[in-house]
Design a protein around this motif. Sequence first.
Motif, PDB file in Angstrom:
ATOM      1  N   THR A 118       0.822  -1.214   0.000  1.00 30.09           N
ATOM      2  CA  THR A 118       0.000   0.000   0.000  1.00 30.09           C
ATOM      3  C   THR A 118       0.855   1.263   0.000  1.00 30.09           C
ATOM      4  O   THR A 118       0.478   2.273  -0.596  1.00 30.09           O
ATOM      5  CB  THR A 118      -0.953   0.042   1.222  1.00 30.09           C
ATOM      6  OG1 THR A 118      -0.203  -0.298   2.377  1.00 30.09           O
ATOM      7  CG2 THR A 118      -2.112  -0.921   1.043  1.00 30.09           C
ATOM      8  N   LEU A 119       2.036   1.208   0.657  1.00 29.22           N
ATOM      9  CA  LEU A 119       2.898   2.391   0.717  1.00 29.22           C
ATOM     10  C   LEU A 119       4.297   2.065   0.192  1.00 29.22           C
ATOM     11  O   LEU A 119       4.791   0.955   0.389  1.00 29.22           O
ATOM     12  CB  LEU A 119       3.036   2.872   2.169  1.00 29.22           C
ATOM     13  CG  LEU A 119       1.802   3.474   2.833  1.00 29.22           C
ATOM     14  CD1 LEU A 119       2.101   3.769   4.305  1.00 29.22           C
ATOM     15  CD2 LEU A 119       1.377   4.753   2.128  1.00 29.22           C
ATOM     16  N   ILE A 120       4.926   3.037  -0.456  1.00 32.33           N
ATOM     17  CA  ILE A 120       6.320   2.900  -0.898  1.00 32.33           C
ATOM     18  C   ILE A 120       7.213   3.402   0.236  1.00 32.33           C
ATOM     19  O   ILE A 120       7.108   4.573   0.627  1.00 32.33           O
ATOM     20  CB  ILE A 120       6.575   3.737  -2.166  1.00 32.33           C
ATOM     21  CG1 ILE A 120       5.638   3.301  -3.292  1.00 32.33           C
ATOM     22  CG2 ILE A 120       8.028   3.646  -2.590  1.00 32.33           C
ATOM     23  CD1 ILE A 120       5.520   4.309  -4.420  1.00 32.33           C
ATOM     24  N   ALA A 121       8.061   2.519   0.746  1.00 31.68           N
ATOM     25  CA  ALA A 121       8.970   2.860   1.852  1.00 31.68           C
ATOM     26  C   ALA A 121       8.225   3.537   3.012  1.00 31.68           C
ATOM     27  O   ALA A 121       8.767   4.416   3.682  1.00 31.68           O
ATOM     28  CB  ALA A 121      10.113   3.741   1.352  1.00 31.68           C
ATOM     29  N   GLY A 122       6.986   3.160   3.204  1.00 33.69           N
ATOM     30  CA  GLY A 122       6.198   3.692   4.319  1.00 33.69           C
ATOM     31  C   GLY A 122       5.852   5.162   4.185  1.00 33.69           C
ATOM     32  O   GLY A 122       5.417   5.798   5.153  1.00 33.69           O
ATOM     33  N   GLY A 151      20.550   8.143  -9.636  1.00 31.23           N
ATOM     34  CA  GLY A 151      20.649   8.832 -10.921  1.00 31.23           C
ATOM     35  C   GLY A 151      19.874   8.133 -12.020  1.00 31.23           C
ATOM     36  O   GLY A 151      20.343   8.022 -13.146  1.00 31.23           O
ATOM     37  N   VAL A 152      18.681   7.642 -11.691  1.00 24.66           N
ATOM     38  CA  VAL A 152      17.861   6.903 -12.659  1.00 24.66           C
ATOM     39  C   VAL A 152      17.199   7.893 -13.627  1.00 24.66           C
ATOM     40  O   VAL A 152      16.619   8.886 -13.209  1.00 24.66           O
ATOM     41  CB  VAL A 152      16.782   6.082 -11.915  1.00 24.66           C
ATOM     42  CG1 VAL A 152      15.834   5.417 -12.891  1.00 24.66           C
ATOM     43  CG2 VAL A 152      17.439   5.045 -11.012  1.00 24.66           C
ATOM     44  N   ALA A 153      17.305   7.613 -14.937  1.00 26.19           N
ATOM     45  CA  ALA A 153      16.696   8.479 -15.952  1.00 26.19           C
ATOM     46  C   ALA A 153      15.183   8.241 -15.993  1.00 26.19           C
ATOM     47  O   ALA A 153      14.710   7.156 -15.641  1.00 26.19           O
ATOM     48  CB  ALA A 153      17.318   8.179 -17.312  1.00 26.19           C
ATOM     49  N   TYR A 163       7.500  -2.620 -14.194  1.00 26.32           N
ATOM     50  CA  TYR A 163       7.835  -4.017 -13.873  1.00 26.32           C
ATOM     51  C   TYR A 163       7.469  -4.330 -12.416  1.00 26.32           C
ATOM     52  O   TYR A 163       6.824  -5.343 -12.137  1.00 26.32           O
ATOM     53  CB  TYR A 163       9.325  -4.296 -14.108  1.00 26.32           C
ATOM     54  CG  TYR A 163       9.676  -5.741 -13.816  1.00 26.32           C
ATOM     55  CD1 TYR A 163       9.413  -6.728 -14.764  1.00 26.32           C
ATOM     56  CD2 TYR A 163      10.201  -6.130 -12.586  1.00 26.32           C
ATOM     57  CE1 TYR A 163       9.684  -8.070 -14.491  1.00 26.32           C
ATOM     58  CE2 TYR A 163      10.467  -7.464 -12.299  1.00 26.32           C
ATOM     59  CZ  TYR A 163      10.209  -8.424 -13.259  1.00 26.32           C
ATOM     60  OH  TYR A 163      10.461  -9.752 -12.981  1.00 26.32           O
ATOM     61  N   LEU A 164       7.879  -3.448 -11.499  1.00 22.15           N
ATOM     62  CA  LEU A 164       7.613  -3.727 -10.075  1.00 22.15           C
ATOM     63  C   LEU A 164       6.116  -3.814  -9.808  1.00 22.15           C
ATOM     64  O   LEU A 164       5.658  -4.633  -9.016  1.00 22.15           O
ATOM     65  CB  LEU A 164       8.262  -2.648  -9.192  1.00 22.15           C
ATOM     66  CG  LEU A 164       9.803  -2.648  -9.193  1.00 22.15           C
ATOM     67  CD1 LEU A 164      10.346  -1.471  -8.388  1.00 22.15           C
ATOM     68  CD2 LEU A 164      10.344  -3.965  -8.633  1.00 22.15           C
ATOM     69  N   LEU A 165       5.324  -2.974 -10.514  1.00 18.60           N
ATOM     70  CA  LEU A 165       3.881  -2.992 -10.295  1.00 18.60           C
ATOM     71  C   LEU A 165       3.206  -4.161 -11.019  1.00 18.60           C
ATOM     72  O   LEU A 165       2.011  -4.386 -10.876  1.00 18.60           O
ATOM     73  CB  LEU A 165       3.258  -1.654 -10.730  1.00 18.60           C
ATOM     74  CG  LEU A 165       3.663  -0.494  -9.808  1.00 18.60           C
ATOM     75  CD1 LEU A 165       3.194   0.844 -10.366  1.00 18.60           C
ATOM     76  CD2 LEU A 165       3.125  -0.690  -8.396  1.00 18.60           C
TER      77      LEU A 165
HETATM   78  C1  HEC Z   1      22.344   0.402  -1.356  1.00 18.05           C
HETATM   79  C2  HEC Z   1      21.145  -0.404  -1.273  1.00 18.05           C
HETATM   80  C3  HEC Z   1      20.004  -0.124  -2.218  1.00 18.05           C
HETATM   81  C4  HEC Z   1      20.022  -0.069  -3.594  1.00 18.05           C
HETATM   82  C5  HEC Z   1      21.218  -0.199  -4.529  1.00 18.05           C
HETATM   83  C6  HEC Z   1      18.654   0.096  -4.009  1.00 18.05           C
HETATM   84  N1  HEC Z   1      17.836   0.146  -2.913  1.00 18.05           N
HETATM   85 FE1  HEC Z   1      15.809   0.285  -2.949  1.00 18.05          FE
HETATM   86  N2  HEC Z   1      15.798   0.374  -0.908  1.00 18.05           N
HETATM   87  C7  HEC Z   1      16.883   0.239  -0.098  1.00 18.05           C
HETATM   88  C8  HEC Z   1      16.463   0.403   1.294  1.00 18.05           C
HETATM   89  C9  HEC Z   1      17.373   0.339   2.516  1.00 18.05           C
HETATM   90  C10 HEC Z   1      15.069   0.625   1.264  1.00 18.05           C
HETATM   91  C11 HEC Z   1      14.146   0.903   2.456  1.00 18.05           C
HETATM   92  C12 HEC Z   1      14.004   2.415   2.495  1.00 18.05           C
HETATM   93  C13 HEC Z   1      13.123   2.937   3.586  1.00 18.05           C
HETATM   94  O1  HEC Z   1      12.108   2.316   3.917  1.00 18.05           O
HETATM   95  O2  HEC Z   1      13.452   4.041   4.072  1.00 18.05           O
HETATM   96  C14 HEC Z   1      14.679   0.587  -0.145  1.00 18.05           C
HETATM   97  C15 HEC Z   1      13.366   0.725  -0.586  1.00 18.05           C
HETATM   98  C16 HEC Z   1      12.956   0.543  -1.887  1.00 18.05           C
HETATM   99  C17 HEC Z   1      11.580   0.493  -2.326  1.00 18.05           C
HETATM  100  C18 HEC Z   1      10.373   0.592  -1.422  1.00 18.05           C
HETATM  101  C19 HEC Z   1      10.165  -0.784  -0.836  1.00 18.05           C
HETATM  102  C20 HEC Z   1       8.994  -0.912   0.121  1.00 18.05           C
HETATM  103  O3  HEC Z   1       8.866  -1.996   0.718  1.00 18.05           O
HETATM  104  O4  HEC Z   1       8.220   0.015   0.287  1.00 18.05           O
HETATM  105  C21 HEC Z   1      11.591   0.275  -3.669  1.00 18.05           C
HETATM  106  C22 HEC Z   1      10.391   0.128  -4.594  1.00 18.05           C
HETATM  107  C23 HEC Z   1      12.983   0.228  -4.084  1.00 18.05           C
HETATM  108  N3  HEC Z   1      13.785   0.377  -2.976  1.00 18.05           N
HETATM  109  C24 HEC Z   1      13.399   0.025  -5.380  1.00 18.05           C
HETATM  110  C25 HEC Z   1      14.727   0.059  -5.784  1.00 18.05           C
HETATM  111  C26 HEC Z   1      15.156   0.014  -7.162  1.00 18.05           C
HETATM  112  C27 HEC Z   1      14.240  -0.121  -8.361  1.00 18.05           C
HETATM  113  C28 HEC Z   1      16.518   0.089  -7.151  1.00 18.05           C
HETATM  114  C29 HEC Z   1      17.453   0.164  -8.328  1.00 18.05           C
HETATM  115  C30 HEC Z   1      17.244   1.311  -9.198  1.00 18.05           C
HETATM  116  C31 HEC Z   1      16.938   0.152  -5.757  1.00 18.05           C
HETATM  117  N4  HEC Z   1      15.828   0.134  -4.975  1.00 18.05           N
HETATM  118  C32 HEC Z   1      18.259   0.188  -5.336  1.00 18.05           C
HETATM  119  C33 HEC Z   1      18.178   0.001  -0.486  1.00 18.05           C
HETATM  120  C34 HEC Z   1      18.615   0.012  -1.802  1.00 18.05           C
END
Ligand code: HEC
Length: 168
Positions: A118-122, A151-153, A163-165
């Motif tokens: 339901t939420l992205i990263a809360g 730095g994602v375009a 894809y994730l959705l």
């Molecule tokens: C260095 C480690 C790292 C990398 C590389 C990384 N992430 Fe994350 N990601 C995290 C962490 C840690 C969280 C949890 C963040 C939070 O809740 O504050 C997160 C959270 C997320 C979430 C939300 C997940 C949720 O349960 O709500 C998504 C979606 C996501 N990342 C996608 C990506 C994608 C797509 C990439 C590549 C472009 C990526 N991440 C690269 C560490 C990383």
Amino acid sequence: MTGMPAWEHHLTDGDLWDVVAFLQHLPELNAEAYDQWQQRADAQLVGAARCGKPALSAAHSPFPPGYSAEPALARRPDVQRGRQALHQHACTACHSIPGVTGTKAFVGPPLDGFARRTLIAGTLPTSQENLVQWLMHTQRVKPGTAMPELGVAPQDAHDMAAYLLSLH
Ligand code: HEC
């Protein structure tokens, strides 16, 4: 079957040639010359300096301040290119993602069944647009989060979000 991902999605053609030129010089480079290059690169914030190293903070985002995530996209989000882009951006260094090869990593949450979240990263309600914001402006959406800004375009962000959705 090489374990090394390609960099088509992550570096522009110009950046790729810069990296090739750098690697060709590497065998002759001593520590002092390297430091000088590094200082110059830091000053200009060019090429390899924004290769998406995890230490990058929002202050070093390759996007200018006030950059909008909504420039016109060249095409509709593409789920299969999104899968490829997730691999090339090495998201699997921290996340396990169904269908994307990588090590079993748990620095970030596993992204299976993401469409049901339901939420992205809360913080933000789960939607294509919000997920794009998260992927492009991670540190602005949630300052201080452990996920670095990569730095994602825009087109890649849309493809990866699609894809994730698609993961139910
Ligand atoms: C260095 C480690 C790292 C990398 C590389 C990384 N992430 Fe994350 N990601 C995290 C962490 C840690 C969280 C949890 C963040 C939070 O809740 O504050 C997160 C959270 C997320 C979430 C939300 C997940 C949720 O349960 O709500 C998504 C979606 C996501 N990342 C996608 C990506 C994608 C797509 C990439 C590549 C472009 C990526 N991440 C690269 C560490 C990383």
